[in-house]
Design an enzyme around this catalytic site. Structure first.
Site, PDB file in Angstrom:
ATOM      1  CG  HIS A 114      -1.883   0.967   1.454  1.00 53.68           C
ATOM      2  ND1 HIS A 114      -1.618   2.257   1.817  1.00 53.68           N
ATOM      3  CD2 HIS A 114      -3.228   0.890   1.324  1.00 53.68           C
ATOM      4  CE1 HIS A 114      -2.748   2.943   1.916  1.00 53.68           C
ATOM      5  NE2 HIS A 114      -3.744   2.127   1.612  1.00 53.68           N
ATOM      6  CG  ASP A 196       0.639  -2.391   6.108  1.00 51.17           C
ATOM      7  OD1 ASP A 196      -0.338  -2.535   6.853  1.00 51.17           O
ATOM      8  OD2 ASP A 196       0.608  -1.731   5.042  1.00 51.17           O
ATOM      9  CD  GLN A 199      -6.959  -4.439   4.384  1.00 53.34           C
ATOM     10  OE1 GLN A 199      -7.915  -5.128   4.709  1.00 53.34           O
ATOM     11  NE2 GLN A 199      -7.095  -3.164   4.029  1.00 53.34           N
ATOM     12  CE  LYS A 222      -7.208  -0.028   6.460  1.00 59.70           C
ATOM     13  NZ  LYS A 222      -7.998   0.393   5.298  1.00 59.70           N
ATOM     14  CB  CYS A 367      -3.666   3.338  -1.470  1.00 59.21           C
ATOM     15  SG  CYS A 367      -4.864   4.579  -1.035  1.00 59.21           S
TER      16      CYS A 367
HETATM   17  C1  LIG Z   1      -2.385  -2.864   3.770  1.00 61.68           C
HETATM   18  C2  LIG Z   1      -2.668  -1.453   4.183  1.00 61.68           C
HETATM   19  N1  LIG Z   1      -1.692  -0.710   4.672  1.00 61.68           N
HETATM   20  C3  LIG Z   1      -1.887   0.546   5.085  1.00 61.68           C
HETATM   21  C4  LIG Z   1      -3.120   1.131   4.997  1.00 61.68           C
HETATM   22  C5  LIG Z   1      -3.308   2.518   5.486  1.00 61.68           C
HETATM   23  O1  LIG Z   1      -4.221   2.529   6.526  1.00 61.68           O
HETATM   24  P1  LIG Z   1      -4.678   3.907   7.175  1.00 61.68           P
HETATM   25  O2  LIG Z   1      -5.287   4.702   6.059  1.00 61.68           O
HETATM   26  O3  LIG Z   1      -5.674   3.528   8.206  1.00 61.68           O
HETATM   27  O4  LIG Z   1      -3.456   4.535   7.704  1.00 61.68           O
HETATM   28  C6  LIG Z   1      -4.190   0.411   4.465  1.00 61.68           C
HETATM   29  C7  LIG Z   1      -5.516   1.014   4.292  1.00 61.68           C
HETATM   30  O5  LIG Z   1      -6.267   0.644   3.437  1.00 61.68           O
HETATM   31  C8  LIG Z   1      -3.963  -0.931   4.065  1.00 61.68           C
HETATM   32  O6  LIG Z   1      -4.945  -1.681   3.582  1.00 61.68           O
END
Ligand SMILES: Cc1ncc(COP(=O)(O)O)c(C=O)c1O
Length: 409
Positions: A114, A196, A199, A222, A367
């Site tokens: 992401h 990270d 998910q 989430k 993203c």
């Molecule tokens: C795998 C992953 N990393 C990072 C993020 C970023 O999350 P946040 O917008 O809550 O910081 C997301 C959000 O969709 C994500 O799915």
């Protein structure tokens, strides 16, 4: 205790509007106990935390500490190992800017990342001169599956690698990296590992010790919690090695006009008044998930995810990205599915799903622009459907019916 799907759905008032919500990978819905925890704070003990001695601050501070403990336990960390952040993005930025990267260091991440686990490292390259290496699928393999295996990492992690920063589950594809095996490679090379977990933490049991990571970042919104909440787990022995993103009130042991010393605990990263109501809501979200049981959450999602993928696989006009439903058996998939409908832009598909059937899905590049470019989808993106504990088989059935109709024109 088994909690029925009917009981669960009653806790999500937004579902009364008749929508079919299949965009939980972007943000999940919020159950009553979380809404109540947030309201209760503002109604009954609205005060700052860690400041002063009056009765309201004492209650608020105690509840804030409790939330820390609950969230830490949820991911197998010690209470002193969890920093409350505003989201996953902030957690990753804390690590990227604070671990003392310097010229000559190498940072490894994957094609699946992401932007939140990509841009902070690109900035580190520009700022400190670190070298970046991207792990990509082997040339010649079926591109739509986007396969990444531990052997692909073996080739790039070496003694110059300061940190490996990887997603646990790809938000764009719903597929999982073999993090435990990658962790072993990191140990062998004396390399730090950041996961990270935006998910994964919402969808399956996650234990930082079992994964073997040094840092784990996730988002409250989430996993049934309020927006503006999240966590960064940091191995205890690394806590004081990291330079916080911000400094100020609440994080200080001593200060003069020329110097200061920060506290040794997570508080050094939480300066300024935190999102107190949000943190209490996140604590309630964790309690809610624990009451159902994360194994049950995972099993339910796998069932719905299989139904979703297998239904889409039967349609000629649909292309699915990432591994197929067989990956559930291998523990490499969650109930998030990306697909395209032949000849259609993904935003148009999402609009039709919403207008014609009240089905809410995400569309676009998720993203993950570099991944979409790799798939040759940077113009149209994909449609992404994601299920969570409140979805039903009947909803998935309806979704498949409508997608089929849209696919036929
Ligand atoms: C795998 C992953 N990393 C990072 C993020 C970023 O999350 P946040 O917008 O809550 O910081 C997301 C959000 O969709 C994500 O799915």
């Amino acid at each position: 205790m088994t909690i029925s799907i009917e009981e669960i759905r009653k806790d999500f008032p937004i579902l009364d509007s008749g929508i079919i919500y299949m965009d939980s990978a972007a943000t999940s819905l919020t159950p009553e106990p979380v809404l109540n925890a947030v309201q209760e704070y503002y109604r009954n003990y609205n005060a700052n935390v860690g400041r002063g001695v009056h009765r309201l601050t004492q209650i608020a501070s105690q509840k804030y500490e409790d939330a820390h403990r609950k969230v830490a336990k949820f991911i197998g960390a010690k209470p002193q190992e969890i920093i409350f952040t505003k989201n996953t993005t902030e957690g990753i930025n804390i690590v990227a800017s604070g671990i003392g990267l310097k010229k000559g260091d190498k940072v490894v991440f994957s094609l699946w990342e992401h932007h939140s686990n990509l841009l902070p490292w690109i900035r580190a390259k520009n700022k400190f001169g670190v070298e970046l290496e991207v792990v990509k699928p082997i040339e010649g393999k079926d591109k739509t599956r986007c396969e990444l295996e531990v052997s692909d990492f073996e080739e790039v992690i070496d003694e110059r690698t300061k940190i490996v920063a990887i997603t646990h589950v790809s938000n764009a594809l719903g597929v999982m990296l073999p993090v435990r095996e990658i962790s072993r490679l990191c140990r062998e090379n004396n390399t730090l590992l950041l996961v990270d977990a935006a998910q994964s933490v919402p969808h399956m049991p996650v234990d930082v010790n079992d994964l073997g990571c040094d840092f784990l970042a996730f988002s409250g919104h989430k996993m049934l919690g309020p927006t503006g909440t999240g966590g960064l787990a940091v191995k205890e022995e690394l806590m004081e090695e990291i330079e916080p993103l911000t400094v100020g009130g609440g994080a200080v042991e001593d200060a003069s006009f020329v110097d200061y010393s920060l506290t040794g605990t997570y508080e050094r990263f939480e300066c300024g008044t935190p999102n107190i109501a949000g943190a209490l809501g996140l604590g309630a979200a964790v309690e809610y998930l624990e009451k159902i049981g994360m194994e049950k959450v995972k099993a339910r999602e796998e069932k719905l995810g299989k139904q979703l993928i297998e239904g889409l696989q039967e349609m000629d006009q649909i292309e699915i990205y990432g591994y197929g439903s067989e990956a559930f058996e291998l523990g490499r998939r969650i109930g998030t599915v990306s697909f395209t409908v032949q000849g259609m832009n993904s935003n148009d598909v999402a609009i039709r799903l919403d207008r014609e059937a009240g089905i809410i899905v995400r569309s676009g590049h998720h993203c993950c622009i570099p991944l979409m470019k790799y798939l040759g989808l940077d113009a149209e993106g994909t449609v992404r459907a994601s299920v969570y504990l409140y979805n039903t088989e009947a909803e998935v059935e309806r979704f498949l019916e409508v997608v089929e109709k849209i696919g036929k024109g």
